[in-house]
Design a protein around this motif. Structure first.
Motif, short mmCIF file in Angstrom:
data_model
loop_
_atom_site.label_atom_id
_atom_site.label_comp_id
_atom_site.label_asym_id
_atom_site.label_seq_id
_atom_site.Cartn_x
_atom_site.Cartn_y
_atom_site.Cartn_z
N TRP A 129 0.86 -1.16 0.00
CA TRP A 129 0.00 0.00 0.00
C TRP A 129 0.90 1.22 0.00
CZ3 TRP A 129 -0.84 -4.60 2.12
CH2 TRP A 129 -2.07 -5.22 1.87
N ILE A 130 0.63 2.15 -0.90
CA ILE A 130 1.51 3.30 -1.08
C ILE A 130 0.75 4.58 -0.75
CG2 ILE A 130 2.95 4.61 -2.70
CD1 ILE A 130 3.40 1.96 -4.21
N GLY A 131 1.38 5.45 0.01
CA GLY A 131 0.76 6.72 0.34
C GLY A 131 1.64 7.52 1.28
N GLU A 132 1.04 8.57 1.85
CA GLU A 132 1.76 9.37 2.83
C GLU A 132 1.23 9.04 4.21
OE1 GLU A 132 1.05 13.50 1.91
OE2 GLU A 132 -0.93 13.47 2.80
N VAL A 133 2.11 9.08 5.19
CA VAL A 133 1.69 8.84 6.56
C VAL A 133 0.92 10.08 7.01
CG1 VAL A 133 2.44 8.42 8.93
CG2 VAL A 133 3.61 7.29 7.02
N ALA A 134 -0.36 9.89 7.29
CA ALA A 134 -1.23 11.01 7.66
C ALA A 134 -1.35 11.17 9.17
CB ALA A 134 -2.62 10.83 7.04
N ALA A 135 -1.21 10.08 9.91
CA ALA A 135 -1.35 10.13 11.37
C ALA A 135 -0.70 8.90 11.99
CB ALA A 135 -2.82 10.20 11.77
N SER A 140 -0.80 2.05 15.84
CA SER A 140 -1.01 1.94 14.40
C SER A 140 -0.67 3.26 13.72
CB SER A 140 -2.47 1.57 14.09
OG SER A 140 -3.32 2.62 14.51
N LEU A 141 -0.63 3.19 12.40
CA LEU A 141 -0.48 4.43 11.63
C LEU A 141 -1.58 4.48 10.59
CD1 LEU A 141 0.94 3.77 8.65
CD2 LEU A 141 2.95 3.60 10.06
N ARG A 142 -1.86 5.69 10.13
CA ARG A 142 -2.88 5.92 9.10
C ARG A 142 -2.17 6.39 7.84
NH1 ARG A 142 -4.82 4.22 13.21
NH2 ARG A 142 -6.89 4.60 14.02
N LEU A 143 -2.53 5.78 6.73
CA LEU A 143 -1.91 6.08 5.45
C LEU A 143 -2.96 6.68 4.52
CD1 LEU A 143 0.91 5.50 4.06
CD2 LEU A 143 -0.23 3.55 2.98
N ARG A 144 -2.63 7.81 3.91
CA ARG A 144 -3.45 8.37 2.85
C ARG A 144 -2.89 7.79 1.56
NH1 ARG A 144 -7.00 11.80 3.11
NH2 ARG A 144 -6.14 12.97 4.87
N GLU A 145 -3.65 6.88 0.97
CA GLU A 145 -3.15 6.10 -0.16
C GLU A 145 -3.24 6.82 -1.49
OE1 GLU A 145 -4.07 1.84 -0.46
OE2 GLU A 145 -5.19 2.14 1.42
N VAL A 146 -2.32 6.44 -2.37
CA VAL A 146 -2.34 6.81 -3.78
C VAL A 146 -2.59 5.51 -4.53
CG1 VAL A 146 -0.93 7.61 -5.71
CG2 VAL A 146 -0.76 8.74 -3.51
N ASP A 147 -3.54 5.51 -5.48
CA ASP A 147 -3.81 4.28 -6.22
C ASP A 147 -2.82 4.12 -7.38
OD1 ASP A 147 -4.74 5.81 -8.40
OD2 ASP A 147 -6.85 5.51 -7.90
N THR A 148 -2.96 3.04 -8.12
CA THR A 148 -2.01 2.72 -9.19
C THR A 148 -2.09 3.69 -10.37
OG1 THR A 148 -3.58 1.17 -10.17
CG2 THR A 148 -1.94 0.26 -8.63
N SER A 157 -6.29 4.69 5.49
CA SER A 157 -6.21 3.25 5.78
C SER A 157 -5.40 3.07 7.06
CB SER A 157 -5.52 2.52 4.63
OG SER A 157 -6.22 2.72 3.43
N LYS A 158 -5.83 2.12 7.87
CA LYS A 158 -5.19 1.85 9.16
C LYS A 158 -4.27 0.64 9.05
CE LYS A 158 -6.33 0.44 13.87
NZ LYS A 158 -7.44 0.11 14.79
N PHE A 159 -3.04 0.78 9.59
CA PHE A 159 -2.07 -0.31 9.60
C PHE A 159 -1.53 -0.50 11.01
CE2 PHE A 159 -2.25 1.12 5.30
CZ PHE A 159 -2.17 -0.04 4.56
#
Length: 185
Positions: A129-135, A140-148, A157-159
């Motif tokens: 999953w690719i994106g910027e760490v938003a929180a 856990s961390l939250r990622l604001r994803e970029v799609d393909t 998204s929560k990880f």
């Protein structure tokens, strides 16, 4: 932590020789080829190398590393090609990243490179999953994803930290996605 593996990682950092890092404790995990540029008891940082060129970094949990195999010396073709192009010895990114905690590592890489790729290889060995760490939260961390297609997804998204086995950043693919996605508005 296996002392023999830690010794091999430390030797790989000091020698600057190319290696293959195995993580056979994770079924289906990629073997990573490149140069170990930093190692702590928590995370190991590898400058990835393929097709005779460097391609970003991968941080893997040190506890998951089962074997470190040397893939040539400092006179092998890979090193000679990188040296001629001014890319050897491989280095850790600037500014330096903290390797003691996933939260610090992921946030630092996201700040420095814009996008990170998160791998949850125990559940999905062939996905990231690719994106910027938003929180960052306590567990856990939250990622604001970029799609393909290089489009930002509006939801986060929560990880959980315990699930993340690898963090990638600074590679051609992440840089291309960021170039076309631009900053999140």
């Amino acid at each position: 932590m296996d002392n023999k593996v830690m010794a091999r990682l430390t030797e790989a950092v000091s020698s600057g020789a190319p290696v293959r890092v195995h993580r056979s404790a994770i079924r289906g995990a990629d073997r990573l080829d490149g140069f170990v540029v930093a190692a702590s008891t928590a995370w190991t940082l590898i400058a990835l190398c393929s097709d005779l060129q460097l391609d970003g970094w991968a941080a893997v949990r040190t506890a998951d590393v089962t074997k470190v195999v040397r893939r040539g010396g400092t006179d092998c073709l890979t090193v000679r090609a990188l040296r001629r192009r001014g890319h050897w010895p491989a280095r850790a990114p600037e500014p330096g990243l903290a390797l003691d905690r996933l939260a610090d590592l992921a946030q630092g890489a996201s700040r420095a490179f814009g996008l990170v790729s998160l791998h949850v290889e125990r559940d999905a060995p062939n996905a990231c999953w690719i994106g910027e760490v938003a929180a960052v939260r306590p567990k856990s961390l939250r990622l604001r994803e970029v799609d393909t297609e290089a489009r930002w997804r509006p939801e986060l998204s929560k990880f959980p930290f315990k699930d993340v086995t690898r963090v990638g950043f600074g590679g051609r693919y992440e840089r291309t996605l960021l170039e076309f996605a631009g900053p999140y508005r």
